[in-house]
Design an enzyme around this catalytic site. Structure first.
Site, PDB file in Angstrom:
ATOM      1  N   PHE A   1      24.964 106.639   9.006  1.00 35.45           N
ATOM      2  CA  PHE A   1      25.023 105.818   7.798  1.00 35.45           C
ATOM      3  C   PHE A   1      26.446 105.284   7.670  1.00 35.45           C
ATOM      4  O   PHE A   1      27.275 105.474   8.562  1.00 35.45           O
ATOM      5  CB  PHE A   1      24.623 106.637   6.561  1.00 35.45           C
ATOM      6  CG  PHE A   1      25.385 107.933   6.382  1.00 35.45           C
ATOM      7  CD1 PHE A   1      26.381 108.050   5.443  1.00 35.45           C
ATOM      8  CD2 PHE A   1      25.082 109.048   7.174  1.00 35.45           C
ATOM      9  CE1 PHE A   1      27.083 109.251   5.279  1.00 35.45           C
ATOM     10  CE2 PHE A   1      25.768 110.247   7.020  1.00 35.45           C
ATOM     11  CZ  PHE A   1      26.774 110.335   6.076  1.00 35.45           C
TER      12      PHE A   1
ATOM     13  N   GLY B   1      29.324 113.765  -1.456  1.00 38.56           N
ATOM     14  CA  GLY B   1      30.378 113.434  -0.513  1.00 38.56           C
ATOM     15  C   GLY B   1      29.788 112.790   0.727  1.00 38.56           C
ATOM     16  O   GLY B   1      28.604 112.981   1.040  1.00 38.56           O
ATOM     17  N   CYS B   2      30.610 112.040   1.454  1.00 39.51           N
ATOM     18  CA  CYS B   2      30.085 111.311   2.618  1.00 39.51           C
ATOM     19  C   CYS B   2      29.642 112.262   3.735  1.00 39.51           C
ATOM     20  O   CYS B   2      28.491 112.212   4.186  1.00 39.51           O
ATOM     21  CB  CYS B   2      31.106 110.297   3.123  1.00 39.51           C
ATOM     22  SG  CYS B   2      32.745 110.959   3.486  1.00 39.51           S
ATOM     23  N   HIS B   3      30.529 113.144   4.189  1.00 42.50           N
ATOM     24  CA  HIS B   3      30.143 114.110   5.222  1.00 42.50           C
ATOM     25  C   HIS B   3      28.973 114.966   4.742  1.00 42.50           C
ATOM     26  O   HIS B   3      28.029 115.240   5.496  1.00 42.50           O
ATOM     27  CB  HIS B   3      31.317 115.032   5.564  1.00 42.50           C
ATOM     28  CG  HIS B   3      32.484 114.362   6.190  1.00 42.50           C
ATOM     29  ND1 HIS B   3      32.463 113.872   7.483  1.00 42.50           N
ATOM     30  CD2 HIS B   3      33.722 114.112   5.710  1.00 42.50           C
ATOM     31  CE1 HIS B   3      33.645 113.355   7.772  1.00 42.50           C
ATOM     32  NE2 HIS B   3      34.415 113.483   6.714  1.00 42.50           N
TER      33      HIS B   3
ATOM     34  N   SER C   1      26.628 114.246   2.657  1.00 42.18           N
ATOM     35  CA  SER C   1      25.358 113.518   2.645  1.00 42.18           C
ATOM     36  C   SER C   1      24.643 113.645   3.985  1.00 42.18           C
ATOM     37  O   SER C   1      23.424 113.865   4.041  1.00 42.18           O
ATOM     38  CB  SER C   1      25.599 112.037   2.327  1.00 42.18           C
ATOM     39  OG  SER C   1      26.040 111.874   0.998  1.00 42.18           O
TER      40      SER C   1
END
Length: 306
Positions: free
Chosen positions: A277, A113-115, A117
């Site tokens: 990012f 997941g983005c968060h 990561s």
């Protein structure tokens, strides 16, 4: 020629993956006509023809697609939440110690997941090296662009008559039940879920994830953290840096890029761990392409914009 199918190519992540792959000379993209998108038999047929399948679907649909696989040679990269804490799936963050080899030899990859990561990039190496205790109670503040919310949120934010409340950052996940929490604790080896504060802001792409620490939370000091990060992030995609913008840190510094910057700020009493990012780059499609490259045995930065 490697045959690739993107199941869910109409969604934000699927579209980004398709855009990145369509000019690759080493791949053949398989496609399913729109009228057959929800036809289970047609999807089953094309999934089993592929060498690599990207799942860009809601969780239940991703599980359904995996259930359609009969060809033992099909490799899957799932961008949903469905399999991220499943021990039989490889977690697709290759920068973690030993994880690149696990991904390379796996047939099932769960894209992070983005968060998650950002949090994992900061915390997992410190837990692994004994600087943060597994029983620690941590807090995470994560600022993201609105494209991470998918087509519906993108349309809302880009509408000419959007509510005035959308003009400022908006916190969500108020019930502390965000879907990324299980992987954040599991992958880091933490025994407690962090207190997580995700915030969406009126810019399109970019993320800035911060984990604050007090001295009591750390078995060491800032220099120890820096040393761990330097030793952990030796590849081309994730790098340890101490850069800032004149005392500020912008959440869109890596917009449209696929790299990640890991930093440490503060002092030995109060410390800020920061990861920056792109929510659609290293936080989604860029990470998926990196994992595919590892599976193919090619340079993992192929097709990435660093």
């Amino acid at each position: 020629m490697t045959k690739v199918f993107i199941d869910g190519s109409a969604g934000t992540t699927g579209l980004k993956i398709k855009d990145r792959l369509q000019d690759r000379s080493d791949l053949t993209l398989l496609s399913l006509p729109e009228e057959f998108r929800k036809d289970a038999l047609k999807r089953k047929e094309i999934i089993n023809q592929a060498d690599i399948v990207f799942l860009c679907l809601p969780d239940a649909a991703a599980v359904e697609s995996v259930g359609l696989i009969e060809n033992p040679n099909v490799k899957v990269i799932d961008t949903s939440t469905a399999h991220r804490t499943n021990p039989s799936w490889a977690y697709g963050f290759p920068e973690l110690d030993g994880q690149r080899e696990i991904i390379k030899n796996s047939f099932r990859i769960a894209n992070p997941g983005c968060h998650a990561s950002g949090f994992i990039s900061l915390v997992e190496p410190l837990v692994k090296n004994g600087l943060i205790d597994k029983d620690a109670y941590l807090t995470c503040f994560s600022l993201t662009g609105y494209t991470g919310g998918g087509k519906k949120m993108i349309a809302e934010y880009e509408s000419g008559d959007r509510p005035v409340l959308y003009d400022a950052p908006r916190q969500y996940g108020l019930t502390q039940q965000h879907k990324h929490l299980p992987e954040m604790s599991a992958v880091c080896g933490l025994n407690n879920l962090p207190c997580f504060c995700p915030i969406v802001a009126p810019f399109d792409c970019g993320m800035e994830v911060t984990v604050p620490l007090f001295k009591k939370d750390l078995k060491g000091c800032i220099s120890d953290i820096e040393e761990v990060y330097k030793n952990t992030y030796t590849g081309k995609v994730v790098a340890f840096k101490k850069a800032d913008e004149g005392g500020f840190l912008s959440a869109n510094a890596y917009s449209k890029k696929d790299g990640m910057e890991v930093s440490v700020f503060g002092n030995d009493d109060r410390i800020l761990l920061v990861s920056r990012f792109d929510n659609l780059g290293k936080g989604a499609s860029g990470a998926a392409i990196q994992n595919m490259n590892i599976l193919l045995g090619v340079d993992e930065t192929t097709g990435l914009d660093l």
